[in-house]
Design an enzyme around this catalytic site. Structure first.
Site, mmCIF file in Angstrom:
data_model
loop_
_atom_site.group_PDB
_atom_site.id
_atom_site.type_symbol
_atom_site.label_atom_id
_atom_site.label_comp_id
_atom_site.label_asym_id
_atom_site.label_seq_id
_atom_site.Cartn_x
_atom_site.Cartn_y
_atom_site.Cartn_z
ATOM 1 N N GLY A 89 0.830 -1.199 0.000
ATOM 2 C CA GLY A 89 0.000 0.000 0.000
ATOM 3 C C GLY A 89 0.862 1.247 0.000
ATOM 4 O O GLY A 89 2.063 1.182 0.299
ATOM 5 N N CYS A 116 5.387 -6.123 1.620
ATOM 6 C CA CYS A 116 5.745 -4.698 1.669
ATOM 7 C C CYS A 116 5.032 -4.018 2.836
ATOM 8 O O CYS A 116 5.351 -4.287 3.989
ATOM 9 C CB CYS A 116 5.430 -4.034 0.327
ATOM 10 S SG CYS A 116 6.204 -2.411 0.113
ATOM 11 N N TYR A 117 4.047 -3.152 2.596
ATOM 12 C CA TYR A 117 3.318 -2.493 3.681
ATOM 13 C C TYR A 117 2.694 -3.523 4.610
ATOM 14 O O TYR A 117 2.633 -3.314 5.828
ATOM 15 C CB TYR A 117 2.238 -1.581 3.100
ATOM 16 C CG TYR A 117 1.388 -0.881 4.147
ATOM 17 C CD1 TYR A 117 1.820 0.300 4.743
ATOM 18 C CD2 TYR A 117 0.151 -1.408 4.539
ATOM 19 C CE1 TYR A 117 1.048 0.942 5.703
ATOM 20 C CE2 TYR A 117 -0.627 -0.778 5.495
ATOM 21 C CZ TYR A 117 -0.179 0.400 6.075
ATOM 22 O OH TYR A 117 -0.944 1.030 7.029
ATOM 23 N N HIS A 214 8.063 -7.297 -3.845
ATOM 24 C CA HIS A 214 6.759 -7.628 -4.420
ATOM 25 C C HIS A 214 6.866 -8.905 -5.282
ATOM 26 O O HIS A 214 7.307 -8.844 -6.429
ATOM 27 C CB HIS A 214 6.236 -6.470 -5.271
ATOM 28 C CG HIS A 214 5.798 -5.296 -4.457
ATOM 29 N ND1 HIS A 214 4.499 -5.138 -4.021
ATOM 30 C CD2 HIS A 214 6.493 -4.237 -3.963
ATOM 31 C CE1 HIS A 214 4.404 -4.027 -3.313
ATOM 32 N NE2 HIS A 214 5.605 -3.465 -3.253
ATOM 33 N N GLU A 216 4.430 -10.530 -6.577
ATOM 34 C CA GLU A 216 3.329 -10.642 -7.524
ATOM 35 C C GLU A 216 3.648 -10.080 -8.904
ATOM 36 O O GLU A 216 2.947 -10.374 -9.885
ATOM 37 C CB GLU A 216 2.073 -9.954 -6.966
ATOM 38 C CG GLU A 216 2.123 -8.442 -6.884
ATOM 39 C CD GLU A 216 2.734 -7.906 -5.597
ATOM 40 O OE1 GLU A 216 2.465 -6.735 -5.256
ATOM 41 O OE2 GLU A 216 3.484 -8.653 -4.941
ATOM 42 N N GLY A 270 -18.838 -5.306 -26.721
ATOM 43 C CA GLY A 270 -17.520 -5.725 -26.270
ATOM 44 C C GLY A 270 -17.584 -6.980 -25.425
ATOM 45 O O GLY A 270 -18.659 -7.437 -25.023
ATOM 46 N N ASP A 272 -16.646 -7.525 -22.321
ATOM 47 C CA ASP A 272 -17.065 -7.361 -20.926
ATOM 48 C C ASP A 272 -18.583 -7.435 -20.790
ATOM 49 O O ASP A 272 -19.111 -8.172 -19.952
ATOM 50 C CB ASP A 272 -16.561 -6.035 -20.360
ATOM 51 C CG ASP A 272 -15.055 -5.880 -20.471
ATOM 52 O OD1 ASP A 272 -14.370 -6.915 -20.599
ATOM 53 O OD2 ASP A 272 -14.570 -4.743 -20.442
ATOM 54 N N SER A 273 -19.282 -6.671 -21.603
ATOM 55 C CA SER A 273 -20.739 -6.688 -21.509
ATOM 56 C C SER A 273 -21.304 -8.005 -22.016
ATOM 57 O O SER A 273 -22.323 -8.489 -21.512
ATOM 58 C CB SER A 273 -21.351 -5.513 -22.275
ATOM 59 O OG SER A 273 -21.091 -5.606 -23.664
ATOM 60 N N LYS A 414 -8.986 -8.703 -17.473
ATOM 61 C CA LYS A 414 -9.499 -8.982 -18.816
ATOM 62 C C LYS A 414 -9.249 -10.427 -19.241
ATOM 63 O O LYS A 414 -10.127 -11.062 -19.831
ATOM 64 C CB LYS A 414 -8.857 -8.021 -19.826
ATOM 65 C CG LYS A 414 -9.319 -8.226 -21.260
ATOM 66 C CD LYS A 414 -10.764 -7.833 -21.460
ATOM 67 C CE LYS A 414 -10.919 -6.337 -21.447
ATOM 68 N NZ LYS A 414 -12.281 -5.894 -21.810
#
Length: 558
Positions: A89, A116-117, A214, A216, A270, A272-273, A414
């Site tokens: 963070g 990290c944080y 990090h 990730e 698209g 997503d929809s 995505k």
């Protein structure tokens, strides 16, 4: 405005506090128990890469969900808990209002990983000391595993004695209070990886593990190995999670949360929809009503494509609303990108409210909001993520929306949405279609938006996509489009001077749309695009290619 957001993670609210402007989803259960055999929640302290941690955990075969730092140990205990991760963070643990968590999470009897944080906060809560580092670390650093340490059963099993990691911190733990042992260091960070040695109130060893770097991000080459060591070597996960499990479980959650309400879903054409609609149709069937709004800001032929594809494929009632005049009226003379998005968002709601009047019982509005939209709008779980841009469907909605928002993809990237689309049986031409922004071409016409400029841009965009497809580059690129710039340049055409528009071509490659690199399109393809645009589109005399990566640039220009 109430929300059934985050159902993507099959978490519903899942202990997560509503984002600004929203209230709790009400009928959505607050814990993930029973939804996955193994759950590793991530307390999100506002990191720009918090969701990337969840993605890495899911890729490893373990279900993960982001939750608010304010979640209680009792709420966590209701999950099929295997471990807990504390994200990074932007705050210092000593900042006023810095996000924190209940120290009771360390007494739940499951391993905790602080990143990290998250590592700094754990040390701070458990009696250690965190100070401003003498040397801030931003970027790559060389991690050295302490030669005197036995790393068996730790995060560093199988990790080379020296390896590159990605750092991004100004504070660091300087005194463990005897709670941790150092496992690895960098030249400026003596406690770059630690393992806990303390006991909880019941006398059980507190299974805490921390890294200042990090794991990730792809810039840490062995980061995936570190996370897998935590999941499998420390948490003893079995790796039973698959995206194929998501559809039926998410559909079940949607049915429970929506009940008998009628849902309006905005279709844009698209992916997503499309996936949102397919998942909702699987969940609630005839309770779903899809609405396509012709905003006048669409790509060439978009309306015809949507009407044909969705009526034929989904077999549902699709209502088409022609609102070009209203949208262009709202945008008349507006040049500020945020204001464009805000006005478009408000007009969408007005259109949907009107459409809802003809649908008895329509109380829910479904949107294909993805996690990058959420975090770029500064609406992370901790409420501390930096706002990059306002998305018309995130933060651009009025407080008096009048609908309960249903956002079943809100916690997905995505690539995960595409995988879900394939699982749901959507055709490849929908699943792999390049994304198109919700505000449409309004954010690709820089400056004020007019019908004339939109027609120029549509013609250019069609040529760009035609050439990408012809060169067999569509699937190897993530997003390709044209942008009409608010400048003109001098040119020579037919022995005469011209003073016309400049068009930029943008092509990027990315997995998650949180970061992206510009595509190395072959020169001959770019040349063909440029030649065709200048020769075929009246009003354009210059084409440029955008070679900016994200960050520091965003994918869209506005």
């Amino acid at each position: 405005m109430s929300s059934i957001g985050g159902i993507t993670g099959m978490a519903g609210s899942m202990g997560r506090h509503p984002t600004p402007g929203q209230t709790d989803g009400g009928g959505v259960p607050s814990a993930a128990g029973g939804l996955a055999a193994e759950v590793v929640p991530i307390l999100d302290f506002g990191s720009q890469t918090a969701q990337l941690i969840a993605r890495r955990v899911r890729e490893a075969g373990v279900y993960s969900v982001l939750v608010s730092p304010k979640i209680t140990p009792a709420e966590l205990a209701k999950m099929n808990l295997k471990g807990i991760i504390l994200s990074g963070g932007p705050s210092s643990v000593y900042d006023d209002g810095a996000p924190t968590c209940d120290p009771g999470i360390f007494d739940l009897g499951v391993p905790v990983l602080g990143i990290c944080y998250g590592m700094q906060l754990a040390a701070h809560l458990l009696g250690g000391r965190v100070d401003r580092a003498d040397h801030r670390e931003f970027g790559r650093a060389m991690l050295t595993v302490e030669p005197s340490r036995d790393v068996k059963g730790s995060l560093l099993v199988g990790i080379p004695e020296r390896t590159t990691v990605w750092m991004s911190h100004g504070d660091q733990v300087v005194d463990t209070g005897g709670m941790f042992e150092a496992l690895a260091s960098t030249p400026t960070c003596p406690l770059a990886a630690v393992r806990g040695t303390m006991k909880d109130a019941a006398g059980r060893p507190r299974q805490f593990h921390g890294v200042q770097f990090h794991p990730e991000v792809t810039h840490t080459p062995h980061g995936t190995d570190v996370l897998r060591n935590f999941l499998y070597g420390i948490c003893r996960c079995e790796g039973t999670w698959r995206m194929s499990e998501f559809a039926p479980l998410a559909a079940k959650r949607l049915r429970e949360a929506i009940g008998n309400a009628q849902v309006i879903c905005g279709l844009s054409g698209g992916v997503d929809s499309a996936v949102t609609a397919a998942l909702l149709h699987k969940a609630i069937g005839e309770q779903l009503h899809c609405v396509f709004v012709d905003t006048g800001l669409l790509r060439k032929g978009e309306r015809t494509l949507v009407e044909t594809t969705f009526r034929d494929h989904f077999k549902i009632n699709l209502r088409v609303v022609d609102a070009e005049r209203e949208f262009l009226g709202d945008l008349d003379g507006i040049t500020d990108p945020q204001e464009k998005r805000r006005r478009i968002g408000h007009r969408f709601i007005d259109v949907f409210k009107t459409a809802a009047k003809s649908i008895p019982g329509a109380t829910c509005l479904a949107q294909g909001t993805l996690y990058p939209d959420v975090i770029e709008s500064g609406q992370g779980h901790a409420g501390t993520a930096a706002g990059i841009k306002l998305h018309h469907n995130v933060g651009g909605l009025p407080a008096d929306l009048g609908f309960t928002l249903v956002e079943p993809l809100r916690d997905l990237f995505k690539d995960e949405v595409r995988t879900l689309g394939s699982v749901l049986g959507l055709p490849d031409q929908l699943v792999w279609r390049h994304p198109f922004p919700g505000p449409g071409l309004a954010v690709r016409v820089l400056g004020d938006v007019t019908r004339e400029k939109l027609e120029i841009l549509r013609a250019c965009d069609e040529i760009v996509l035609e050439e990408i497809v012809a060169a067999n580059l569509y699937r190897s690129t993530s997003q390709v489009f044209a942008v009409l710039l608010p400048v003109r340049s001098v040119g020579v055409m037919g022995d005469g001077r011209t003073y016309d528009n400049v068009v930029a071509v943008r092509a990027v490659e990315t997995q998650d749309f949180m970061t992206a690199d510009w595509s190395r399109i072959p020169y001959e393809v770019l040349a063909q695009m440029s030649n065709r645009i200048i020769n075929e589109v009246r009003g354009v005399n210059r084409v440029v290619y955008d070679i900016s990566s994200k960050p520091p640039a965003t994918i869209e220009w506005e």
